[in-house]
Design a protein around this motif. Sequence first.
Motif, PDB file in Angstrom:
ATOM      1  N   ASN A   1      27.310 -22.181   5.951  1.00 39.71           N
ATOM      2  CA  ASN A   1      28.253 -23.407   5.998  1.00 39.71           C
ATOM      3  C   ASN A   1      28.476 -23.451   5.035  1.00 39.71           C
ATOM      4  O   ASN A   1      29.875 -23.594   4.414  1.00 39.71           O
ATOM      5  CB  ASN A   1      26.679 -24.172   5.221  1.00 39.71           C
ATOM      6  CG  ASN A   1      25.727 -25.202   6.357  1.00 39.71           C
ATOM      7  OD1 ASN A   1      26.212 -24.922   7.273  1.00 39.71           O
ATOM      8  ND2 ASN A   1      24.189 -24.823   6.565  1.00 39.71           N
ATOM      9  N   LEU A   2      27.777 -22.225   3.632  1.00 37.75           N
ATOM     10  CA  LEU A   2      28.923 -21.929   2.454  1.00 37.75           C
ATOM     11  C   LEU A   2      30.167 -21.532   2.765  1.00 37.75           C
ATOM     12  O   LEU A   2      30.763 -21.963   2.206  1.00 37.75           O
ATOM     13  CB  LEU A   2      28.257 -20.935   1.211  1.00 37.75           C
ATOM     14  CG  LEU A   2      29.190 -20.565  -0.019  1.00 37.75           C
ATOM     15  CD1 LEU A   2      29.141 -21.700  -0.536  1.00 37.75           C
ATOM     16  CD2 LEU A   2      28.199 -19.302  -0.408  1.00 37.75           C
ATOM     17  N   ARG A   3      30.530 -20.773   3.962  1.00 38.50           N
ATOM     18  CA  ARG A   3      31.520 -20.390   3.852  1.00 38.50           C
ATOM     19  C   ARG A   3      32.334 -20.936   4.616  1.00 38.50           C
ATOM     20  O   ARG A   3      33.800 -21.247   3.829  1.00 38.50           O
ATOM     21  CB  ARG A   3      31.821 -19.180   4.995  1.00 38.50           C
ATOM     22  CG  ARG A   3      32.473 -17.793   5.514  1.00 38.50           C
ATOM     23  CD  ARG A   3      32.429 -16.665   5.948  1.00 38.50           C
ATOM     24  NE  ARG A   3      33.822 -16.445   6.416  1.00 38.50           N
ATOM     25  CZ  ARG A   3      34.948 -16.692   6.483  1.00 38.50           C
ATOM     26  NH1 ARG A   3      35.508 -17.834   7.267  1.00 38.50           N
ATOM     27  NH2 ARG A   3      35.669 -16.082   6.380  1.00 38.50           N
TER      28      ARG A   3
ATOM     29  N   LEU B   1      44.855 -21.454   8.897  1.00 40.13           N
ATOM     30  CA  LEU B   1      45.573 -20.156   9.949  1.00 40.13           C
ATOM     31  C   LEU B   1      45.570 -20.503  11.529  1.00 40.13           C
ATOM     32  O   LEU B   1      46.031 -19.727  11.670  1.00 40.13           O
ATOM     33  CB  LEU B   1      44.661 -19.208   9.455  1.00 40.13           C
ATOM     34  CG  LEU B   1      44.185 -17.561  10.500  1.00 40.13           C
ATOM     35  CD1 LEU B   1      46.172 -17.009   9.841  1.00 40.13           C
ATOM     36  CD2 LEU B   1      43.101 -16.852   9.537  1.00 40.13           C
ATOM     37  N   ALA B   2      44.406 -21.205  11.928  1.00 45.15           N
ATOM     38  CA  ALA B   2      44.642 -21.593  12.930  1.00 45.15           C
ATOM     39  C   ALA B   2      46.072 -21.917  13.472  1.00 45.15           C
ATOM     40  O   ALA B   2      46.742 -21.822  15.008  1.00 45.15           O
ATOM     41  CB  ALA B   2      43.753 -22.603  14.079  1.00 45.15           C
TER      42      ALA B   2
ATOM     43  N   PHE C   1      38.780 -30.237  12.734  1.00 45.07           N
ATOM     44  CA  PHE C   1      37.687 -29.969  13.093  1.00 45.07           C
ATOM     45  C   PHE C   1      37.461 -29.714  14.271  1.00 45.07           C
ATOM     46  O   PHE C   1      36.529 -28.515  14.207  1.00 45.07           O
ATOM     47  CB  PHE C   1      36.505 -31.018  12.502  1.00 45.07           C
ATOM     48  CG  PHE C   1      37.258 -31.150  11.235  1.00 45.07           C
ATOM     49  CD1 PHE C   1      37.204 -32.147  10.458  1.00 45.07           C
ATOM     50  CD2 PHE C   1      36.801 -30.314  10.007  1.00 45.07           C
ATOM     51  CE1 PHE C   1      37.474 -32.481   9.937  1.00 45.07           C
ATOM     52  CE2 PHE C   1      36.894 -30.465   8.971  1.00 45.07           C
ATOM     53  CZ  PHE C   1      37.120 -31.697   8.368  1.00 45.07           C
ATOM     54  N   LEU C   2      38.608 -29.313  15.190  1.00 44.35           N
ATOM     55  CA  LEU C   2      38.226 -29.313  16.445  1.00 44.35           C
ATOM     56  C   LEU C   2      38.199 -28.194  17.071  1.00 44.35           C
ATOM     57  O   LEU C   2      38.475 -27.482  18.211  1.00 44.35           O
ATOM     58  CB  LEU C   2      39.113 -30.116  17.209  1.00 44.35           C
ATOM     59  CG  LEU C   2      38.429 -31.502  17.585  1.00 44.35           C
ATOM     60  CD1 LEU C   2      39.858 -32.661  18.669  1.00 44.35           C
ATOM     61  CD2 LEU C   2      37.503 -32.388  18.537  1.00 44.35           C
ATOM     62  N   ILE C   3      38.822 -27.286  16.203  1.00 41.28           N
ATOM     63  CA  ILE C   3      38.609 -25.504  16.549  1.00 41.28           C
ATOM     64  C   ILE C   3      38.229 -24.818  15.945  1.00 41.28           C
ATOM     65  O   ILE C   3      38.633 -23.347  15.445  1.00 41.28           O
ATOM     66  CB  ILE C   3      40.530 -25.162  16.311  1.00 41.28           C
ATOM     67  CG1 ILE C   3      41.402 -25.961  14.663  1.00 41.28           C
ATOM     68  CG2 ILE C   3      41.563 -26.296  17.067  1.00 41.28           C
ATOM     69  CD1 ILE C   3      42.030 -24.935  14.393  1.00 41.28           C
ATOM     70  N   VAL C   4      36.492 -25.082  15.694  1.00 42.01           N
ATOM     71  CA  VAL C   4      36.326 -24.373  15.276  1.00 42.01           C
ATOM     72  C   VAL C   4      35.768 -22.913  15.927  1.00 42.01           C
ATOM     73  O   VAL C   4      35.125 -21.524  15.070  1.00 42.01           O
ATOM     74  CB  VAL C   4      34.543 -24.504  15.504  1.00 42.01           C
ATOM     75  CG1 VAL C   4      33.814 -23.680  14.678  1.00 42.01           C
ATOM     76  CG2 VAL C   4      34.698 -25.693  13.801  1.00 42.01           C
ATOM     77  N   THR C   5      35.574 -22.869  17.293  1.00 44.25           N
ATOM     78  CA  THR C   5      35.541 -21.650  17.633  1.00 44.25           C
ATOM     79  C   THR C   5      36.848 -20.564  17.515  1.00 44.25           C
ATOM     80  O   THR C   5      36.513 -19.466  16.867  1.00 44.25           O
ATOM     81  CB  THR C   5      35.703 -22.014  19.321  1.00 44.25           C
ATOM     82  OG1 THR C   5      34.687 -23.064  19.943  1.00 44.25           O
ATOM     83  CG2 THR C   5      35.652 -20.641  20.180  1.00 44.25           C
ATOM     84  N   ALA C   6      37.923 -21.448  17.642  1.00 49.51           N
ATOM     85  CA  ALA C   6      39.270 -20.756  17.035  1.00 49.51           C
ATOM     86  C   ALA C   6      38.864 -19.710  15.878  1.00 49.51           C
ATOM     87  O   ALA C   6      39.467 -18.588  15.606  1.00 49.51           O
ATOM     88  CB  ALA C   6      40.424 -21.446  17.650  1.00 49.51           C
ATOM     89  N   ILE C   7      38.178 -20.584  15.282  1.00 48.74           N
ATOM     90  CA  ILE C   7      37.843 -20.065  13.601  1.00 48.74           C
ATOM     91  C   ILE C   7      37.047 -19.179  13.504  1.00 48.74           C
ATOM     92  O   ILE C   7      38.056 -17.849  12.886  1.00 48.74           O
ATOM     93  CB  ILE C   7      37.817 -21.327  12.692  1.00 48.74           C
ATOM     94  CG1 ILE C   7      38.876 -22.480  12.415  1.00 48.74           C
ATOM     95  CG2 ILE C   7      37.071 -21.476  11.210  1.00 48.74           C
ATOM     96  CD1 ILE C   7      38.486 -23.918  11.577  1.00 48.74           C
TER      97      ILE C   7
ATOM     98  N   PHE D   1      36.384 -21.833   3.226  1.00 47.73           N
ATOM     99  CA  PHE D   1      37.533 -21.272   4.374  1.00 47.73           C
ATOM    100  C   PHE D   1      37.320 -22.270   4.788  1.00 47.73           C
ATOM    101  O   PHE D   1      39.078 -21.705   5.612  1.00 47.73           O
ATOM    102  CB  PHE D   1      36.230 -20.250   5.187  1.00 47.73           C
ATOM    103  CG  PHE D   1      36.335 -18.893   4.143  1.00 47.73           C
ATOM    104  CD1 PHE D   1      37.313 -17.471   3.981  1.00 47.73           C
ATOM    105  CD2 PHE D   1      35.508 -18.413   3.495  1.00 47.73           C
ATOM    106  CE1 PHE D   1      37.966 -16.611   3.243  1.00 47.73           C
ATOM    107  CE2 PHE D   1      35.197 -17.251   2.431  1.00 47.73           C
ATOM    108  CZ  PHE D   1      36.559 -16.589   2.425  1.00 47.73           C
ATOM    109  N   GLY D   2      37.016 -23.447   5.308  1.00 49.17           N
ATOM    110  CA  GLY D   2      37.247 -23.876   6.331  1.00 49.17           C
ATOM    111  C   GLY D   2      38.993 -24.533   5.898  1.00 49.17           C
ATOM    112  O   GLY D   2      39.127 -24.906   7.305  1.00 49.17           O
ATOM    113  N   GLY D   3      39.425 -25.332   4.845  1.00 53.97           N
ATOM    114  CA  GLY D   3      41.259 -25.871   5.058  1.00 53.97           C
ATOM    115  C   GLY D   3      41.971 -24.315   5.451  1.00 53.97           C
ATOM    116  O   GLY D   3      42.443 -24.621   6.458  1.00 53.97           O
TER     117      GLY D   3
END
Length: 451
Positions: A41-43, A54-55, A19-25, A47-49
């Motif tokens: 929020n839906l995306r 991918l990061a 969860f610490l790489i939100v910016t990279a995502i 796509f979170g996992g």
Amino acid sequence: MHETDQAASRCSRRPGRFFLIVTAIVLLTGVALTQSPAQENLRAQLFGGADSLLARVKERNADILAPASYKKAMGYYNRASEDFKQGGNLEEMRERLGNASLYLAKALDIAKIGEVAFSAAMAARTDALSADAPTQQPELWKKAEEKFNRAARDMEDGDMGSGNKLGTEATALYRNAELEAIKSNYLTPARVLLERADRLNVGETAPRTLARARQLAIQTEEMLKQNRYDTDEARELAQEAKYEAAHAIALNEAIKNMRKEDRNTESALLAIEEQIQRISASLGLKARFDAGYEQPAGEAIEAVKERDRRIDADATKMAAAATDIHDKEVENENLRQQIASMEKRVGSLTDTEKDLQQRLATHRSQEGTIREVEGMFTSDEGVVLREGNKIIIRLYGLSFPSGRNTIEPQYYNLLTKVQTAIRKFPRSEITIEGHTDAIGTDEVNQKLSES
């Protein structure tokens, strides 16, 4: 589950760890900034996992080390992204993202093997990137990339023998691309002038100067072949090669002009004497050439040396005078402060004592804080220095991979210490500096240093 093979289905997912790489995502997935909060929020839920995986894939170079799995993963991922933009079926999106995550996880597993098997090739690739090989030597870079891609695919298919063989060939191609890129960085200006000299037939009019330019260029190439990373002397030779090539072109133009104007040797020598006379006149001399050029040239040199000696002597005197003035100003200021202090003490001795006590307490507190920060870092991690009112934290224990700006996880604890240290000086201005090594072009290193 559709369109997945057995190897992909064996890969495990590890949700909730990234969860610490939100910016990279956001940067990787390219989410439109105009989406509503509900869409975002839906995306994030959908796509979170996959985005986290991918990061990690990008961070571990798994897209390069496992190209087939990565390609399949991105096929599913991109179709899911397009469906999301078009408002498609959520279950189909979840299925595609699940498949994408499986192949991304598979790519990460394969990359662990590739990191060992292709360590030499990846190091050579990084060095070639640092030398700007994709721009300087695009054909060589393309061949190296194609060879490495084949090696990675064979390794991915389980053909270790072919993968290792192709990986070794790719390493050689990357090293060659790196070397040629370094040569281009240093020798391109000289080569351009040498090509121009050939078009102008400079070899007929200034053969010795042109030959020296060529020899210097060859010496530069040989030096870079022997040690492509010890570049200071090579840079100097390349600059000399460029100068001599330009010199030869200038001589060619001057000689052709003489021939065009039908000027003889005497005219050429008189033109040289005229330039020497101009130099001598600026130094207060009158040049005479009845005994040749050596005497007026020597007189001009001695006049320049004498002028430099006078300038140095004057500068020394001015520096001494400035020091005297500064000392007097400091002395006067001290006297003014003493008088002011005495006047205050006559009026209110108690207030003065309180002020001194408060200042002393503040100073002791600051000293204690500084000593505390000094004790936070081991000798392997860094050192805390003091420079006037500045506190400098110089880190030894943090380094970056060559040619990259990635901060690796093993340095997070050290950076946490730096954060803690900074917070102990809440009203301070903070300056952060990063420095590259000497490998690569100045332009590439400047961008890397800033990033």
